[in-house]
Design a protein around this motif. Sequence first.
Motif: not given
Length: 164
Positions: A94-102, A104-106, A146-149
């Motif tokens: 499926g797909r996942r919405h991504i948070v603006d400014g972050l 996406p990582v797997a 940087q995990p916060a990003l």
Amino acid sequence: MSCKQTVSREEYRRLDNRVTCILQQRWPVNEISQWVGMLKDKQQAMACAILRRRHPRPASLALPAIATEVPIPFQARSNLPTVPVLTADGRSVGRRHIVDGLTPVAIDQSGTIRCAVTGRTLFIAPGSATDRANPGAAAQLNPTYQPALHQAVADHRQHVEAGE
């Protein structure tokens, strides 16, 4: 009441989550109407707009006669960017919405972190196959992570209880 009301993303999310819970719990129509009646001003207008859009029979709710549509920049989830989510063996789930400014990582089974869009390695797990194949790469790459990003959209690590 003015139709041009602005609402914070968090305020909209809270109301949307509350409406979702109410609909999932199958509240009776009169209780939903009472709940809406307890809300004030822009929250009430927002709740009415969300309910008109998501309730199977919104006319039965007897919602207050306020603006039918409240312009909310956050209500159209379909306009949010998405990223494909893959299983550990690469199949699409499926797909996942991504948070603006972050970004996406797997996270793979070994703990190595890659960008979900480009596949670029961002963090190499110590002792992983990637670490063994690229000696010294983790020491150079990992301090820049940087995990916060980042937003984890897939985590394939084995979650094992620590034995005592």
